[in-house]
Design an enzyme around this catalytic site. Structure first.
Site, PDB file in Angstrom:
ATOM      1  N   ARG A   1       0.841  -1.210   0.000  1.00  0.00           N
ATOM      2  CA  ARG A   1       0.000   0.000   0.000  1.00  0.00           C
ATOM      3  C   ARG A   1       0.869   1.251   0.000  1.00  0.00           C
ATOM      4  O   ARG A   1       0.604   2.215  -0.712  1.00  0.00           O
ATOM      5  CB  ARG A   1      -0.936   0.010   1.214  1.00  0.00           C
ATOM      6  CG  ARG A   1      -2.090  -0.984   1.090  1.00  0.00           C
ATOM      7  CD  ARG A   1      -2.931  -1.020   2.346  1.00  0.00           C
ATOM      8  NE  ARG A   1      -2.213  -1.578   3.478  1.00  0.00           N
ATOM      9  CZ  ARG A   1      -2.020  -0.978   4.630  1.00  0.00           C
ATOM     10  NH1 ARG A   1      -2.502   0.225   4.834  1.00  0.00           N
ATOM     11  NH2 ARG A   1      -1.362  -1.575   5.599  1.00  0.00           N
TER      12      ARG A   1
ATOM     13  N   SER B   1      -5.455   4.570   5.239  1.00  0.00           N
ATOM     14  CA  SER B   1      -5.320   3.126   5.054  1.00  0.00           C
ATOM     15  C   SER B   1      -4.898   2.766   3.637  1.00  0.00           C
ATOM     16  O   SER B   1      -4.132   1.843   3.421  1.00  0.00           O
ATOM     17  CB  SER B   1      -6.646   2.431   5.357  1.00  0.00           C
ATOM     18  OG  SER B   1      -6.933   2.527   6.719  1.00  0.00           O
TER      19      SER B   1
ATOM     20  N   GLU C   1     -18.826   5.304  -2.062  1.00  0.00           N
ATOM     21  CA  GLU C   1     -18.003   4.673  -3.102  1.00  0.00           C
ATOM     22  C   GLU C   1     -18.631   4.759  -4.488  1.00  0.00           C
ATOM     23  O   GLU C   1     -17.929   4.931  -5.490  1.00  0.00           O
ATOM     24  CB  GLU C   1     -17.731   3.209  -2.748  1.00  0.00           C
ATOM     25  CG  GLU C   1     -16.843   3.008  -1.518  1.00  0.00           C
ATOM     26  CD  GLU C   1     -17.589   3.165  -0.202  1.00  0.00           C
ATOM     27  OE1 GLU C   1     -18.830   3.309  -0.203  1.00  0.00           O
ATOM     28  OE2 GLU C   1     -16.916   3.160   0.856  1.00  0.00           O
TER      29      GLU C   1
ATOM     30  N   PHE D   1     -15.334  -2.759  -0.906  1.00  0.00           N
ATOM     31  CA  PHE D   1     -16.226  -1.646  -1.254  1.00  0.00           C
ATOM     32  C   PHE D   1     -16.071  -1.248  -2.719  1.00  0.00           C
ATOM     33  O   PHE D   1     -17.049  -0.903  -3.382  1.00  0.00           O
ATOM     34  CB  PHE D   1     -15.973  -0.452  -0.330  1.00  0.00           C
ATOM     35  CG  PHE D   1     -15.989  -0.830   1.132  1.00  0.00           C
ATOM     36  CD1 PHE D   1     -17.080  -1.504   1.666  1.00  0.00           C
ATOM     37  CD2 PHE D   1     -14.910  -0.552   1.953  1.00  0.00           C
ATOM     38  CE1 PHE D   1     -17.093  -1.880   3.000  1.00  0.00           C
ATOM     39  CE2 PHE D   1     -14.920  -0.922   3.287  1.00  0.00           C
ATOM     40  CZ  PHE D   1     -16.009  -1.591   3.817  1.00  0.00           C
TER      41      PHE D   1
ATOM     42  N   HIS E   1      -6.588  -3.944   0.903  1.00  0.00           N
ATOM     43  CA  HIS E   1      -7.284  -4.849   1.815  1.00  0.00           C
ATOM     44  C   HIS E   1      -8.017  -5.967   1.070  1.00  0.00           C
ATOM     45  O   HIS E   1      -9.161  -6.311   1.384  1.00  0.00           O
ATOM     46  CB  HIS E   1      -8.227  -4.079   2.749  1.00  0.00           C
ATOM     47  CG  HIS E   1      -7.495  -3.145   3.681  1.00  0.00           C
ATOM     48  ND1 HIS E   1      -6.749  -2.078   3.223  1.00  0.00           N
ATOM     49  CD2 HIS E   1      -7.389  -3.118   5.026  1.00  0.00           C
ATOM     50  CE1 HIS E   1      -6.209  -1.438   4.247  1.00  0.00           C
ATOM     51  NE2 HIS E   1      -6.574  -2.056   5.361  1.00  0.00           N
TER      52      HIS E   1
ATOM     53  N   ASP F   1     -10.514  -7.348  11.415  1.00  0.00           N
ATOM     54  CA  ASP F   1     -11.738  -6.617  11.051  1.00  0.00           C
ATOM     55  C   ASP F   1     -12.860  -7.559  10.634  1.00  0.00           C
ATOM     56  O   ASP F   1     -14.039  -7.195  10.658  1.00  0.00           O
ATOM     57  CB  ASP F   1     -11.457  -5.619   9.928  1.00  0.00           C
ATOM     58  CG  ASP F   1     -10.881  -4.319  10.459  1.00  0.00           C
ATOM     59  OD1 ASP F   1     -10.927  -4.112  11.683  1.00  0.00           O
ATOM     60  OD2 ASP F   1     -10.374  -3.527   9.651  1.00  0.00           O
TER      61      ASP F   1
ATOM     62  N   ARG G   1      -3.511  -5.812   2.792  1.00  0.00           N
ATOM     63  CA  ARG G   1      -3.285  -4.941   3.945  1.00  0.00           C
ATOM     64  C   ARG G   1      -1.898  -5.162   4.523  1.00  0.00           C
ATOM     65  O   ARG G   1      -1.208  -4.234   4.915  1.00  0.00           O
ATOM     66  CB  ARG G   1      -4.337  -5.201   5.032  1.00  0.00           C
ATOM     67  CG  ARG G   1      -4.136  -4.320   6.272  1.00  0.00           C
ATOM     68  CD  ARG G   1      -5.163  -4.580   7.343  1.00  0.00           C
ATOM     69  NE  ARG G   1      -4.933  -5.795   8.096  1.00  0.00           N
ATOM     70  CZ  ARG G   1      -4.057  -5.920   9.105  1.00  0.00           C
ATOM     71  NH1 ARG G   1      -3.325  -4.893   9.470  1.00  0.00           N
ATOM     72  NH2 ARG G   1      -3.932  -7.066   9.732  1.00  0.00           N
TER      73      ARG G   1
END
Lengths: 275, 334
Positions: free
Chosen positions: B29, B56, B77, B102, B128, B136, B186
């Site tokens: 990331r 994130s 989104e 998402f 992610h 999560d 992630r």
């Protein structure tokens, strides 16, 4: 701003009549499509393409052109008829609507049709796209304006309100939405299916400048479009009260005509009324 | 949606026990965030959109350097994707960033009808991806995104394997005309490629060569496949490991030639079996060169909370699972 003389209004009225005739003929030949919401927004598109928009049919991608997007994509026939009358493509092309291989898809396709800025058909997405184009215009310090036609039934889509929030957040005064408030959707009156009312109050609460007009009155439409240009720091929505199926007696305010083509006999009657 | 949890858990890394110990761990990331900044310096048409979560997804790196070209769209989104479409249709290269679940789920129809149908230059950076998102839990673990994206006509789907390959994927996506979906994890991932390695959309890289079987893997599973190759070598089983970073278009030629050469194929992905890399490889081989194909993937079930290492074990996504499955594939050779 171009002057709106009485003569000009008469010219626009004549254009509207021709475009209504095209819509009926196109749909009858196609055997399917959406007359109601096409006929309700004729004066809005005529006002834009034959008076307000800075555009060049010979060069549809001219970078400084004003942009028009149709979020209520099922009203494609009125857009196609208007683009054809404006010179984007031939009148003969209109008679290929919805046929295999035609540049005129059932719903607008930017890759197939000159003048179609953005593909649409799935409701609720156009205002977000218009926001992106308006943001790009600001970023590039361009003076073009972005116009987007929304449907009243379409306002039931949550994304419209996500977009409405964003237009105001980014102070997109180069954006003008026009709501074709004809009061009907495919299942019936909007208030019975899922009321999006009150409309003005909602848009005001979302941070927009709101102008209410008669959507078949050229003077009111054009004055509203002019006023929208003077607004600083916020987007404008013109809530245009219209008549679904306007101009054809048996289609007016009949939601059954949202998505049904006239038979050849019905088309003949309609064309007589429109001549 | 309780997305704050995502922030809370980004600092943890739990791959120590399941990767080859000499491998350095680096965050893809961060590599992505930095690459987009680099791209932004070279090309003023690069813009970035975020649906909150900028910290994130590392989109905040771009926001710091180019605030005018960064648009935070809030937790919306669908609107973000179509705003990106509007920017793209105006000549921008729009990077839309959010979590895989998402991006591919909430905004699927926007991507399908408005971005992909018109072949617009929207580059979706989906972080992610996979079950290794960890604590999560299921709501934040994108395990069907490859399937959802690959099914869209004309969509390009990339899964860069490490922090060296990630910038190459970003740069390739920027040069590519049309929409691209880039799946990132992630976790910090083991660095297994070299700066000089090629990255071409539609191609793949052979990392190990052996004639007994081929493991075709993407993402986090590539390093597990390398580890499996070492374990199998101890039993004198030599496998080929293919880093299949381009899921769509996929490297059909190489996949067929490796099937011909090794006669057995195992696919490995941190994704549902239905519709993912394994499905894609099977589509190719069943039509062109049928050989036994076994799939390491998440079976028909949702994820759950847990540490990444625990989850990879629970869902049978470890190097040991690859070892067992390779043997099974070999045993099926005619």
């Amino acid at each position: 701003m171009p002057v709106l003389s009485d003569d000009k209004i008469e010219t626009l009225k004549a254009k509207a009549k021709t475009i209504r005739q095209h819509i009926i003929k196109m749909l009858a030949l196609a055997g399917s499509g959406h007359p109601g919401g096409s006929l309700s927004s004729v004066e809005i598109l005529v006002s834009l393409y034959f008076h307000k928009l800075s555009h060049n049919p010979a060069n549809p991608k001219w970078e400084d052109r004003d942009r028009f997007l149709m979020s209520k994509g099922h009203a494609a026939p009125v857009w196609y008829a208007t683009l054809s009358e404006a010179g984007y493509f031939t009148q003969e092309t209109l008679w290929t609507l919805r046929k295999l291989g035609s540049p005129l898809q059932g719903h607008p396709d930017m890759q197939k049709t000159p003048g179609v800025e953005m593909s649409s058909g799935s409701l609720g997405q156009g205002l977000s796209v218009a926001n992106g184009i308006a943001l790009s215009g600001k970023l590039d310090k361009k003076n073009y304006r972005v116009y987007v036609l929304l449907g009243d039934g379409e306002s039931q889509e949550g994304q419209v309100w996500e977009a409405a929030m964003a237009s105001a957040h980014y102070k997109l005064n180069n954006l003008c939405a026009i709501l074709d408030y004809n009061g009907f959707q495919i299942d019936g009156p909007i208030e019975k299916v899922m009321s999006p009312l009150p409309l003005s109050e909602k848009w005001i609460a979302f941070g927009w400048n709101v102008i209410n007009i008669d959507g078949h009155n050229f003077k009111e439409i054009i004055e509203a479009l002019d006023k929208a240009e003077d607004v600083k720091n916020k987007p404008t929505i013109i809530i245009a009260r219209t008549v679904k199926g306007k101009g054809v007696s048996f289609m007016e305010n009949q939601y059954e005509w949202h998505g049904k083509a006239p038979t050849p006999q019905q088309a003949e009657i309609a064309l007589k009324e429109l001549s | 949606m309780a997305r704050q949890g995502a922030y809370a858990s980004t600092g943890r890394n739990c791959l120590k026990g399941i990767i080859i110990n000499y491998m350095e761990l680096k965050c893809t990331r961060e590599a992505s965030g930095n690459a987009i900044v680099e791209l932004g310096r070279k090309n003023s048409n690069v813009v970035v959109l975020s649906a909150d979560l900028s910290g994130s997804t590392k989109a905040d790196e771009f926001a710091k350097v180019f605030p005018q070209r960064f648009f935070n769209m809030g937790i919306a989104e669908a609107n973000m994707m179509n705003t990106a479409a509007g920017l793209a249709v105006s000549g921008k290269i729009a990077f839309a960033t959010t979590f895989a679940i998402f991006a591919s789920g909430r905004a699927w129809e926007q991507i399908r009808n408005t971005i992909a149908y018109s072949n617009l230059n929207v580059k979706i950076i989906a972080t992610h991806g996979g079950i290794s998102v960890g604590p999560d839990g299921s709501s934040h673990q994108g395990i069907e995104d490859i399937a959802l994206m690959r099914v869209i006509p004309g969509m390009t789907v990339l899964v860069p394997v490490d922090a060296i390959e990630t910038p190459k994927a970003i740069f390739s996506a920027a040069e590519h005309q049309g929409p691209v979906y880039i799946r990132l994890a992630r976790l910090k991932l083991p660095v297994i490629t070299k700066p000089q390695d090629t990255f071409i959309i539609g191609k793949s890289n052979i990392l190990r060569e052996g004639t007994d079987a081929t493991v075709i893997a993407c993402g986090i599973m590539v390093s597990s496949a390398l580890q499996a190759s070492e374990l199998l070598a101890k039993e004198n089983i030599k496998i080929t490991v293919l880093n299949c970073y381009s899921i769509k278009p996929i490297d059909t030629g190489t996949i067929i030639s490796l099937a011909e050469k090794t006669g057995a194929v195992v696919t490995a992905e941190e994704h549902l079996q239905i519709g993912g890399l394994g499905s894609s490889v099977s589509e190719i081989l069943s039509q062109n060169y049928p050989v036994p194909v076994e799939m390491i993937a998440i079976k028909d079930r949702f994820g759950q909370s847990g540490e990444p290492e625990e989850l990879l074990k629970e869902y049978h996504l470890t190097s040991k699972d690859i070892v067992t499955t390779v043997k099974k594939a070999i045993s099926r050779k005619i």
